[in-house]
Design a protein around this motif. Structure first.
Motif, PDB file in Angstrom:
ATOM      1  N   ILE A 155      37.752  34.469  37.982  1.00  0.00           N
ATOM      2  CA  ILE A 155      38.792  35.468  37.757  1.00  0.00           C
ATOM      3  C   ILE A 155      39.180  36.076  39.106  1.00  0.00           C
ATOM      4  CG2 ILE A 155      39.169  37.769  36.816  1.00  0.00           C
ATOM      5  CD1 ILE A 155      37.776  36.948  34.320  1.00  0.00           C
ATOM      6  N   HIS A 156      40.441  35.863  39.516  1.00  0.00           N
ATOM      7  CA  HIS A 156      40.911  36.352  40.819  1.00  0.00           C
ATOM      8  C   HIS A 156      42.095  37.295  40.637  1.00  0.00           C
ATOM      9  CE1 HIS A 156      38.854  32.504  41.869  1.00  0.00           C
ATOM     10  NE2 HIS A 156      38.359  33.289  42.811  1.00  0.00           N
ATOM     11  N   ASN A 157      41.960  38.504  41.176  1.00  0.00           N
ATOM     12  CA  ASN A 157      43.049  39.477  41.046  1.00  0.00           C
ATOM     13  C   ASN A 157      44.064  39.338  42.177  1.00  0.00           C
ATOM     14  OD1 ASN A 157      40.599  40.953  42.437  1.00  0.00           O
ATOM     15  ND2 ASN A 157      42.436  41.966  43.196  1.00  0.00           N
ATOM     16  N   GLY A 158      45.323  39.667  41.859  1.00  0.00           N
ATOM     17  CA  GLY A 158      46.400  39.582  42.847  1.00  0.00           C
ATOM     18  C   GLY A 158      46.360  40.724  43.839  1.00  0.00           C
ATOM     19  N   PHE A 159      47.196  40.631  44.857  1.00  0.00           N
ATOM     20  CA  PHE A 159      47.268  41.665  45.900  1.00  0.00           C
ATOM     21  C   PHE A 159      48.063  42.878  45.421  1.00  0.00           C
ATOM     22  CE2 PHE A 159      46.886  38.011  49.028  1.00  0.00           C
ATOM     23  CZ  PHE A 159      45.584  38.316  49.363  1.00  0.00           C
ATOM     24  N   THR A 196      50.348  45.290  34.701  1.00  0.00           N
ATOM     25  CA  THR A 196      50.602  44.007  35.369  1.00  0.00           C
ATOM     26  C   THR A 196      49.400  43.111  35.119  1.00  0.00           C
ATOM     27  OG1 THR A 196      51.932  45.036  37.108  1.00  0.00           O
ATOM     28  CG2 THR A 196      50.992  42.882  37.609  1.00  0.00           C
ATOM     29  N   HIS A 197      49.631  41.831  34.851  1.00  0.00           N
ATOM     30  CA  HIS A 197      48.509  40.926  34.625  1.00  0.00           C
ATOM     31  C   HIS A 197      47.638  40.885  35.881  1.00  0.00           C
ATOM     32  CE1 HIS A 197      46.574  36.850  33.945  1.00  0.00           C
ATOM     33  NE2 HIS A 197      46.197  37.591  32.910  1.00  0.00           N
ATOM     34  N   TYR A 198      46.333  40.872  35.690  1.00  0.00           N
ATOM     35  CA  TYR A 198      45.418  41.038  36.822  1.00  0.00           C
ATOM     36  C   TYR A 198      45.575  39.947  37.884  1.00  0.00           C
ATOM     37  CZ  TYR A 198      42.271  37.349  35.177  1.00  0.00           C
ATOM     38  OH  TYR A 198      41.735  36.138  34.815  1.00  0.00           O
ATOM     39  N   ARG A 199      46.010  38.755  37.498  1.00  0.00           N
ATOM     40  CA  ARG A 199      46.174  37.681  38.489  1.00  0.00           C
ATOM     41  C   ARG A 199      47.458  37.828  39.312  1.00  0.00           C
ATOM     42  NH1 ARG A 199      42.518  33.439  37.844  1.00  0.00           N
ATOM     43  NH2 ARG A 199      41.622  33.230  35.758  1.00  0.00           N
ATOM     44  N   SER A 200      48.389  38.644  38.838  1.00  0.00           N
ATOM     45  CA  SER A 200      49.694  38.776  39.501  1.00  0.00           C
ATOM     46  C   SER A 200      49.638  39.851  40.582  1.00  0.00           C
ATOM     47  CB  SER A 200      50.765  39.155  38.477  1.00  0.00           C
ATOM     48  OG  SER A 200      50.851  38.183  37.466  1.00  0.00           O
ATOM     49  N   PRO A 201      50.484  39.715  41.602  1.00  0.00           N
ATOM     50  CA  PRO A 201      50.594  40.814  42.575  1.00  0.00           C
ATOM     51  C   PRO A 201      51.150  42.046  41.879  1.00  0.00           C
ATOM     52  CG  PRO A 201      52.328  39.184  42.935  1.00  0.00           C
ATOM     53  CD  PRO A 201      51.391  38.600  41.920  1.00  0.00           C
ATOM     54  N   ILE A 202      50.722  43.214  42.316  1.00  0.00           N
ATOM     55  CA  ILE A 202      51.169  44.456  41.675  1.00  0.00           C
ATOM     56  C   ILE A 202      51.827  45.347  42.716  1.00  0.00           C
ATOM     57  CG2 ILE A 202      48.883  45.539  41.973  1.00  0.00           C
ATOM     58  CD1 ILE A 202      49.395  46.952  39.274  1.00  0.00           C
ATOM     59  N   ASN A 203      53.027  45.842  42.392  1.00  0.00           N
ATOM     60  CA  ASN A 203      53.783  46.654  43.338  1.00  0.00           C
ATOM     61  C   ASN A 203      53.571  48.134  43.035  1.00  0.00           C
ATOM     62  OD1 ASN A 203      55.651  47.139  45.466  1.00  0.00           O
ATOM     63  ND2 ASN A 203      57.218  47.576  43.943  1.00  0.00           N
ATOM     64  N   LEU A 266      45.779  39.356  28.731  1.00  0.00           N
ATOM     65  CA  LEU A 266      47.187  39.720  28.942  1.00  0.00           C
ATOM     66  C   LEU A 266      47.420  41.172  28.522  1.00  0.00           C
ATOM     67  CD1 LEU A 266      49.078  36.497  27.792  1.00  0.00           C
ATOM     68  CD2 LEU A 266      48.890  37.383  30.111  1.00  0.00           C
ATOM     69  N   THR A 267      46.883  42.095  29.301  1.00  0.00           N
ATOM     70  CA  THR A 267      46.993  43.522  28.974  1.00  0.00           C
ATOM     71  C   THR A 267      48.436  44.019  28.911  1.00  0.00           C
ATOM     72  OG1 THR A 267      46.546  44.000  31.307  1.00  0.00           O
ATOM     73  CG2 THR A 267      44.687  44.159  29.776  1.00  0.00           C
ATOM     74  N   PRO A 268      49.385  43.523  29.735  1.00  0.00           N
ATOM     75  CA  PRO A 268      50.763  44.022  29.620  1.00  0.00           C
ATOM     76  C   PRO A 268      51.364  43.773  28.236  1.00  0.00           C
ATOM     77  CG  PRO A 268      50.493  42.811  31.678  1.00  0.00           C
ATOM     78  CD  PRO A 268      49.259  42.571  30.859  1.00  0.00           C
TER      79      PRO A 268
END
Length: 401
Positions: A155-159, A196-203, A266-268
């Protein structure tokens, strides 16, 4: 982490307390023929591990020396990585069969996870930047030490970006969680992150966090109002006592929750699906039609229960709705740089202006408060206030879209 409703870890191991386990694992890797010794250093021989690169999808020829791979002419392959480094002057060191030194950066994690979880376990996490080389190297050395080693899910989270720019100290857009929760409620931050999905970058932006604060206030206010009504009624619920449309709403939300969370968390999707049962609760609580609804209390009980269950799983269930609502108000006042007494005085001034038919003044007071994130709510019982997204940020968001 406590403020963010994160459960405490069972263990928080330190590398310095696990030198024996690290040294033992390196010995296993050497004995199994996957490593070699040079002048007090021990290197992993990636040519002996054909599956190297299976996590990241990288090929060995992609590992050019000098790019995340240390240049060392003594290595058999430029991509070979250190399991043990001989001591350099001034560095901390530990004694080992290969002389004084310290562990390589990757072996520590494999040895400690094996010590507490065994060589095979379900989930291994980390940032997306750790896929290569850190996690790739962990797989190689763990499998070299024990051929039964296996991780079921990586499991890898985005930046995190700030206003669409990568967060970094050099850009001056770097801040800590402590700074964020000084002005925003920790559960608003948690909701923002889960949006935001944990794997996606979050702004990260002020307007995004303000929107999350506004949303979490709405959720808890709805549940608080529902709780107040239910506390005045003691009704035992039977499955067949809930109206068909309410049962469909509850079942649909439950199904979406289960399918979304089972699909890589998919929490969003779950948070978006929560809108329908919340809207239904508000209709039953506040609209003329809803108040006359047959089996209204039974419906409210069932809807409140499913939302509470989902919030509990998401780590967003507060001990008290009223307490967290008060905390959200206090944070909003702090961001607005205004006290509650000042807000109440403004409400009195506006009430007097409306009584005197000074509507321009009344509207100006409402707008001045809205600009800093204080929304006035008129009802038959008078005027109250609640936190809201500051008008200035709302206008920025409209321009941006």
């Amino acid at each position: 982490m406590v403020y963010l409703h994160c459960l405490p870890p069972s263990f928080e191991p330190r590398v310095s307390d696990h030198m024996l386990q690290i040294i033992d694992m390196i010995k296993q890797i050497l004995n199994n023929g996957y490593a070699y010794k040079i002048d007090g250093d021990v290197y992993f021989n990636i040519d002996k591990f054909p599956e190297y690169g299976r996590l990241s999808g990288r090929k060995l020829e992609d590992n050019r020396a000098g790019e995340r791979v240390a240049v060392d002419s003594r290595k058999k392959n430029p991509a070979d990585f250190a399991l043990w480094k001989s001591a350099k002057e001034g560095e901390p060191f530990w004694e080992s069969p290969w002389g004084p030194g310290r562990p390589g950066w990757h072996i520590e994690c494999s040895a400690m996870s094996a010590a507490y979880l065994g060589y095979s376990f379900d989930i291994h996490g980390g940032g997306v930047d750790l896929v290569f080389p850190h996690h790739e190297n962990e797989i190689a050395q763990s499998c070299a030490a024990c051929n039964q080693s296996n991780i079921s899910y990586w499991i890898h989270n985005g930046f995190v970006t700030v206003d669409s720019e990568k967060m970094s100290k050099s850009l001056g857009n770097f801040f800590t969680i402590r700074q964020v929760i000084d002005l925003h409620h920790p559960l608003a931050l948690r909701l923002f992150l889960m949006g935001t999905h944990y794997r996606s970058p979050i702004n990260y932006s002020d307007v995004q966090l303000e929107s999350a604060s506004d949303r979490i206030f709405y959720i808890y206010q709805t549940l608080h109002d529902c709780e107040n009504v239910l506390s005045q009624n003691d009704v035992a619920i039977r499955v067949d006592s809930i109206p068909h449309d309410i049962a469909c709403c509850v079942d649909s939300f439950q199904d979406i929750f289960m399918s979304a969370m089972s699909d890589d968390l998919l929490t969003p999707v779950v948070l978006a699906a929560m809108s329908e049962p919340l809207k239904t609760i508000n209709d039953l609580l506040h609209t003329r039609k809803g108040k006359k609804q047959e089996l209204r209390i039974e419906s409210l009980t069932a809807l409140e229960k499913i939302i509470r269950n989902v919030l509990t799983v998401l780590g967003m269930m507060p001990q008290s709705y009223s307490e967290v609502l008060q905390q959200l108000r206090e944070k909003a006042l702090k961001r607005a740089k205004i006290t509650e007494d000042q807000v109440l005085k403004k409400i009195e001034e506006r009430t007097a202006a409306r009584r005197n038919k000074e509507f321009e003044k009344s509207d100006a007071i409402r707008k001045d408060l809205a600009v800093v994130g204080i929304a006035l709510m008129d009802s038959a019982d008078g005027t109250t206030w609640r936190p809201a997204v500051p008008l200035a940020l709302q206008e920025q968001q409209v321009v941006a879209t």
